[in-house]
Design a protein around this motif. Structure first.
Motif, PDB file in Angstrom:
ATOM      1  N   PRO A   1       1.044  -1.107  -0.190  1.00 61.20           N
ATOM      2  CA  PRO A   1      -0.028  -0.053   0.134  1.00 61.20           C
ATOM      3  C   PRO A   1       0.914   1.235  -0.286  1.00 61.20           C
ATOM      4  N   GLU A   2       1.961   1.437   0.578  1.00 61.83           N
ATOM      5  CA  GLU A   2       3.083   2.872   0.694  1.00 61.83           C
ATOM      6  C   GLU A   2       4.026   2.733  -0.464  1.00 61.83           C
ATOM      7  N   GLY A   3       3.866   1.740  -1.701  1.00 60.10           N
ATOM      8  CA  GLY A   3       3.881   1.298  -2.939  1.00 60.10           C
ATOM      9  C   GLY A   3       5.504   1.015  -3.506  1.00 60.10           C
ATOM     10  N   ILE A   4       5.871   0.094  -1.924  1.00 54.29           N
ATOM     11  CA  ILE A   4       7.134  -0.295  -2.219  1.00 54.29           C
ATOM     12  C   ILE A   4       6.698  -1.460  -2.742  1.00 54.29           C
ATOM     13  N   PRO A   5       7.886  -2.098  -3.805  1.00 52.96           N
ATOM     14  CA  PRO A   5       7.147  -2.944  -5.003  1.00 52.96           C
ATOM     15  C   PRO A   5       7.807  -4.644  -4.077  1.00 52.96           C
ATOM     16  N   LEU A   6       7.365  -5.721  -4.070  1.00 51.39           N
ATOM     17  CA  LEU A   6       7.433  -6.326  -3.136  1.00 51.39           C
ATOM     18  C   LEU A   6       8.236  -7.733  -4.088  1.00 51.39           C
ATOM     19  N   SER A   7       8.751  -9.117  -3.104  1.00 53.70           N
ATOM     20  CA  SER A   7       9.452  -9.670  -4.097  1.00 53.70           C
ATOM     21  C   SER A   7       8.036 -11.846  -3.725  1.00 53.70           C
ATOM     22  N   TRP A   8       8.573 -12.069  -5.213  1.00 54.18           N
ATOM     23  CA  TRP A   8       8.031 -12.687  -5.112  1.00 54.18           C
ATOM     24  C   TRP A   8       8.717 -13.978  -4.403  1.00 54.18           C
ATOM     25  N   ASP A   9       8.022 -14.765  -4.092  1.00 51.32           N
ATOM     26  CA  ASP A   9       7.957 -15.941  -3.168  1.00 51.32           C
ATOM     27  C   ASP A   9       7.176 -17.128  -3.539  1.00 51.32           C
ATOM     28  N   GLY A  10       7.055 -17.679  -4.442  1.00 56.53           N
ATOM     29  CA  GLY A  10       6.827 -18.879  -5.519  1.00 56.53           C
ATOM     30  C   GLY A  10       5.692 -19.041  -5.647  1.00 56.53           C
ATOM     31  N   TYR A  11       4.615 -20.008  -6.868  1.00 58.39           N
ATOM     32  CA  TYR A  11       3.546 -20.251  -7.374  1.00 58.39           C
ATOM     33  C   TYR A  11       3.465 -21.404  -6.904  1.00 58.39           C
ATOM     34  N   ASN A  12       2.355 -21.407  -6.435  1.00 53.26           N
ATOM     35  CA  ASN A  12       1.713 -22.688  -5.857  1.00 53.26           C
ATOM     36  C   ASN A  12       0.538 -23.474  -6.727  1.00 53.26           C
ATOM     37  N   ALA A  13       0.949 -24.804  -6.902  1.00 53.88           N
ATOM     38  CA  ALA A  13       0.335 -24.919  -8.349  1.00 53.88           C
ATOM     39  C   ALA A  13      -1.158 -25.014  -8.478  1.00 53.88           C
ATOM     40  N   ASP A  14      -1.441 -25.622  -6.638  1.00 52.29           N
ATOM     41  CA  ASP A  14      -2.869 -26.336  -6.268  1.00 52.29           C
ATOM     42  C   ASP A  14      -3.893 -25.167  -6.198  1.00 52.29           C
ATOM     43  N   SER A  15      -3.383 -23.983  -5.499  1.00 54.94           N
ATOM     44  CA  SER A  15      -4.050 -22.265  -5.392  1.00 54.94           C
ATOM     45  C   SER A  15      -3.617 -22.204  -6.510  1.00 54.94           C
ATOM     46  N   GLU A  16      -2.548 -21.983  -8.355  1.00 57.30           N
ATOM     47  CA  GLU A  16      -2.711 -21.616  -9.092  1.00 57.30           C
ATOM     48  C   GLU A  16      -2.413 -19.883  -8.511  1.00 57.30           C
ATOM     49  N   MET A  17      -1.972 -19.874  -7.811  1.00 51.81           N
ATOM     50  CA  MET A  17      -1.494 -18.294  -7.022  1.00 51.81           C
ATOM     51  C   MET A  17       0.016 -18.291  -7.347  1.00 51.81           C
ATOM     52  N   HIS A  18       0.506 -16.816  -7.075  1.00 47.60           N
ATOM     53  CA  HIS A  18       1.820 -16.285  -7.119  1.00 47.60           C
ATOM     54  C   HIS A  18       2.047 -15.693  -5.726  1.00 47.60           C
ATOM     55  N   CYS A  19       2.549 -15.798  -5.298  1.00 45.40           N
ATOM     56  CA  CYS A  19       2.896 -15.616  -3.537  1.00 45.40           C
ATOM     57  C   CYS A  19       3.242 -14.317  -3.409  1.00 45.40           C
ATOM     58  N   TYR A  20       3.719 -13.404  -3.211  1.00 44.24           N
ATOM     59  CA  TYR A  20       4.410 -11.955  -2.802  1.00 44.24           C
ATOM     60  C   TYR A  20       4.627 -11.626  -1.449  1.00 44.24           C
ATOM     61  N   ILE A  21       5.768 -11.238  -1.179  1.00 39.82           N
ATOM     62  CA  ILE A  21       6.207 -11.155   0.697  1.00 39.82           C
ATOM     63  C   ILE A  21       6.737  -9.908   0.025  1.00 39.82           C
ATOM     64  N   THR A  22       6.403  -9.229   1.563  1.00 42.89           N
ATOM     65  CA  THR A  22       7.450  -8.082   1.789  1.00 42.89           C
ATOM     66  C   THR A  22       8.583  -8.309   1.930  1.00 42.89           C
ATOM     67  N   PRO A  23       9.672  -7.445   1.124  1.00 41.85           N
ATOM     68  CA  PRO A  23      11.064  -7.594   1.142  1.00 41.85           C
ATOM     69  C   PRO A  23      11.307  -6.988   2.886  1.00 41.85           C
ATOM     70  N   THR A  24      12.529  -8.486   3.356  1.00 38.35           N
ATOM     71  CA  THR A  24      12.387  -8.348   4.617  1.00 38.35           C
ATOM     72  C   THR A  24      14.085  -7.164   3.983  1.00 38.35           C
ATOM     73  N   ASP A  25      14.686  -7.145   3.078  1.00 41.33           N
ATOM     74  CA  ASP A  25      16.296  -6.235   2.817  1.00 41.33           C
ATOM     75  C   ASP A  25      16.118  -4.893   2.620  1.00 41.33           C
ATOM     76  N   ASN A  26      14.451  -4.203   2.199  1.00 41.75           N
ATOM     77  CA  ASN A  26      13.690  -3.336   1.945  1.00 41.75           C
ATOM     78  C   ASN A  26      14.426  -2.578   3.338  1.00 41.75           C
ATOM     79  N   SER A  27      15.536  -1.104   3.657  1.00 40.60           N
ATOM     80  CA  SER A  27      15.251   0.022   3.865  1.00 40.60           C
ATOM     81  C   SER A  27      13.953   0.732   4.690  1.00 40.60           C
ATOM     82  N   ALA A  28      13.442   0.904   3.365  1.00 37.60           N
ATOM     83  CA  ALA A  28      12.369   2.084   3.648  1.00 37.60           C
ATOM     84  C   ALA A  28      10.997   1.453   4.705  1.00 37.60           C
ATOM     85  N   CYS A  29      10.935  -0.329   4.782  1.00 37.24           N
ATOM     86  CA  CYS A  29      10.187  -0.728   5.288  1.00 37.24           C
ATOM     87  C   CYS A  29      10.524  -0.787   7.291  1.00 37.24           C
TER      88      CYS A  29
END
Length: 265
Positions: free
Chosen positions: A126-154
């Motif tokens: 919501p604050e405009g920080i690009p998220l990190s891809w955390d993989g694809y789940n074949a069962d739900s057919e969805m990509h998961c994105y998470i907040t970056p752990t190394d972004n100082s802006a967080c």
């Protein structure tokens, strides 16, 4: 339809090169190559080839080639890096769903990510920080994105303790940009920028090392024979390059062999 002296030949289109017409008359070899890295060197091993008239759409052979490799070699193809001939979003979705195979291609200049992801090519918090891809789940057919752990802006963000942490995106949003492996990821960029050009060099090696450009191929039958022989020779040359110093001897043998091949089909 127009007929040519070479039996079964048709007019096809090829990659644009300086001084060459984008069109040619003849046949086209469609090859699925295995990228093999050994002792710091990259090898492109031909696994299966289809040789067809030049005007046949290359995309139609990808699924049968992958299926053939799985059936005959029990080898699962995780990722295919192809040229623009394999850009079909329907085919990418089909291979993602049925074979769990990612098809990576470049996109045309006017093929932008969905408007909501236009800035970074991927979701943002919501604050405009690009998220990190955390993989694809074949069962739900969805990509998961998470907040970056190394972004100082967080760290100073006012939502830090109440951040959703995970965001989900469906590949159906855009099969080109959010296929099995999203186009914005480092692995996609590396495969397209570094590995794809080596595939093109593999086709040039077929023509130059094996002297295929000296043949006048006057029938589809002969083209298929030469195509399969060139794959076999490429594998032998790769084996020689990996195991021994016999590469130059193998090359001399090929020079002699090509003078003996004067079939007329």
């Amino acid at each position: 339809p127009r007929e040519y002296t070479a039996k079964g030949a048709t007019k096809g289109k090829r990659t644009k090169k300086s001084g060459q017409s984008p069109f040619f008359v003849g046949y086209k070899k469609h090859t699925l190559r295995l990228w093999l890295k050994r002792k710091g060197k990259n090898f492109m091993v031909p696994l299966v080839s289809f040789i067809e008239p030049a005007n046949v759409y290359e995309g139609k052979f990808l699924h049968p080639m992958i299926q053939k490799i799985q059936n005959e070699f029990s080898l699962h193809i995780d990722v295919v890096v192809g040229d623009m001939g394999y850009i079909s979003s329907e085919q990418k979705m089909e291979l993602r769903k049925q074979l769990y195979t990612a098809v990576l291609t470049r996109v045309r200049d006017n093929m932008h990510p969905p408007e909501i992801y236009r800035d970074y090519g991927r979701p943002e918090c919501p604050e405009g920080i690009p998220l990190s891809w955390d993989g694809y789940n074949a069962d739900s057919e969805m990509h998961c994105y998470i907040t970056p752990t190394d972004n100082s802006a967080c760290i100073p963000c006012w939502l830090n303790r109440n951040c959703y942490q995970e965001f989900y995106v469906s590949p159906l949003t855009d099969e080109h940009h959010f296929g099995l492996i999203p186009l914005h990821t480092k692995v996609s960029k590396r495969l397209l920028q570094e590995i794809r050009p080596q595939v093109e060099r593999g086709f040039e090696n077929d023509k130059n090392k094996l002297y295929l450009n000296r043949f006048f191929v006057n029938s589809l039958d002969l083209a298929k024979i030469l195509g399969q022989l060139s794959d076999a020779c490429q594998i032998l040359l790769l084996f020689a390059d990996m195991k021994t110093t016999a590469k130059s001897k193998a090359k001399r043998t090929m020079q002699k062999l090509q003078t003996q091949m004067s079939f007329d089909f």
